[in-house]
Structure formats: C-alpha cells, structure tokens
Design an enzyme around this catalytic site. Structure first.
Site, PDB file in Angstrom:
ATOM      1  CD  GLU A  29      -2.911  -1.038   0.016  1.00  0.00           C
ATOM      2  OE1 GLU A  29      -3.338   0.076  -0.353  1.00  0.00           O
ATOM      3  OE2 GLU A  29      -3.218  -2.100  -0.544  1.00  0.00           O
ATOM      4  CD  GLU A  70      -4.170   4.319   3.951  1.00  0.00           C
ATOM      5  OE1 GLU A  70      -4.585   3.630   2.972  1.00  0.00           O
ATOM      6  OE2 GLU A  70      -4.400   5.532   4.049  1.00  0.00           O
ATOM      7  CD  GLU A  77      -9.486   0.753  -0.709  1.00  0.00           C
ATOM      8  OE1 GLU A  77      -8.361   0.273  -1.008  1.00  0.00           O
ATOM      9  OE2 GLU A  77      -9.755   1.960  -0.825  1.00  0.00           O
ATOM     10  CD  GLU A  86     -19.891  -8.220  -8.745  1.00  0.00           C
ATOM     11  OE1 GLU A  86     -20.636  -8.068  -7.759  1.00  0.00           O
ATOM     12  OE2 GLU A  86     -19.092  -9.165  -8.851  1.00  0.00           O
ATOM     13  CB  ILE A  87     -17.898  -1.794 -11.337  1.00  0.00           C
ATOM     14  CG1 ILE A  87     -16.403  -1.795 -11.675  1.00  0.00           C
ATOM     15  CG2 ILE A  87     -18.361  -0.395 -10.972  1.00  0.00           C
ATOM     16  CD1 ILE A  87     -16.032  -0.971 -12.870  1.00  0.00           C
ATOM     17  CG  HIS A  88     -22.878  -3.255  -6.614  1.00  0.00           C
ATOM     18  ND1 HIS A  88     -23.420  -2.431  -5.657  1.00  0.00           N
ATOM     19  CD2 HIS A  88     -23.881  -4.057  -7.043  1.00  0.00           C
ATOM     20  CE1 HIS A  88     -24.699  -2.720  -5.504  1.00  0.00           C
ATOM     21  NE2 HIS A  88     -25.000  -3.703  -6.330  1.00  0.00           N
ATOM     22  CE  LYS A  95     -13.546  -1.507  -3.318  1.00  0.00           C
ATOM     23  NZ  LYS A  95     -12.930  -1.817  -4.619  1.00  0.00           N
ATOM     24  CG  ASP A  96     -16.352   6.632  -2.882  1.00  0.00           C
ATOM     25  OD1 ASP A  96     -15.254   6.203  -3.296  1.00  0.00           O
ATOM     26  OD2 ASP A  96     -17.300   6.941  -3.632  1.00  0.00           O
TER      27      ASP A  96
END
Length: 126
Positions: A29, A70, A77, A86-88, A95-96
């Site tokens: 990271e 962090e 994440e 997949e994007i969801h 995550k935001d």
C-alpha cells in the site's frame, strides 16, 4: 484450563499474524508508506523541537490513528474486492466512506501537527 505454555503460544501466534498483516500493508500500500514517511518526519521534528510528554502523547496517538485507519481502509477494500469483484455502486460508496475516514484522520493529524509545531517553528524566526 489452558496452561501458561498454551496461552503464550496463542499470544505468539496472534502477534505473528498481526506482524504479517503490517508487513503486507507496508509491502503493498503506497498510501501507508506515505503515512509512515510523514510519521518519521514528524518524529524527527519532535526530537528536534524537544516536545513535552503531552505533545508526544498527542503526536503518537495521532500517528497511530492515521495508520490504523489506513489499515482498516485497506482491509475493507480487500474484503469488498473479494466479495464483489464486479463494479457495484454500493461497493463504491462503501469504499468512498472508508477512504473518507482515512482523510478525516489525516486532516485531523495535520491540524494537530500545526497546533503543536507551528508556534515552535515561528519562534525559530523571531
């Protein structure tokens, strides 16, 4: 009733898992590495300005909170990437929010740092 040896072994295993997790975050990271670098600079500044015990406590707690947030953000994440590759939109929102928690911790650390270090820096130029 477990023996002291068994308790000790469990603690050692727990510590080894924790250290393994810290190594993984450091290895993978970039943001964690940036936070560590900034923490090192702050610690060097603290030594230079000879912070009081209370100032050290505040600085170290702040550094600990930022690094902890962090790591939690990274864990969240990774769990979400595993569970929902997949994007969801909901995953993105989670995550935001997690990243926002790190941002709040980092922003608070900057403010704490300014409160502690700014008067000391200004006094150097007077």
């Amino acid at each position: 009733m477990p023996s002291d040896f068994q308790d000790n072994k469990k603690r050692q295993i727990g510590i080894s898992f924790a250290l393994k997790g810290i190594k993984e975050v450091i290895r993978t990271e970039i943001n964690f590495k940036v936070h560590l670098l900034i923490a090192l600079v702050v610690i060097i500044l603290g030594l230079f300005f000879q912070l009081t015990s209370i100032e050290w406590i505040l600085i170290l707690l702040t550094i600990g909170f930022v690094l902890t947030f962090e790591m939690l953000n990274t864990a969240i994440e990774r769990v979400l990437n595993y569970l929902a590759p997949e994007i969801h939109p909901v995953v993105g929102t989670i995550k935001d929010i997690s990243a926002g928690a790190v941002f709040v911790a980092a922003l608070t650390s900057i403010i704490n740092g300014l409160i502690i270090f700014l008067p000391k820096i200004i006094s150097l130029f007077q």
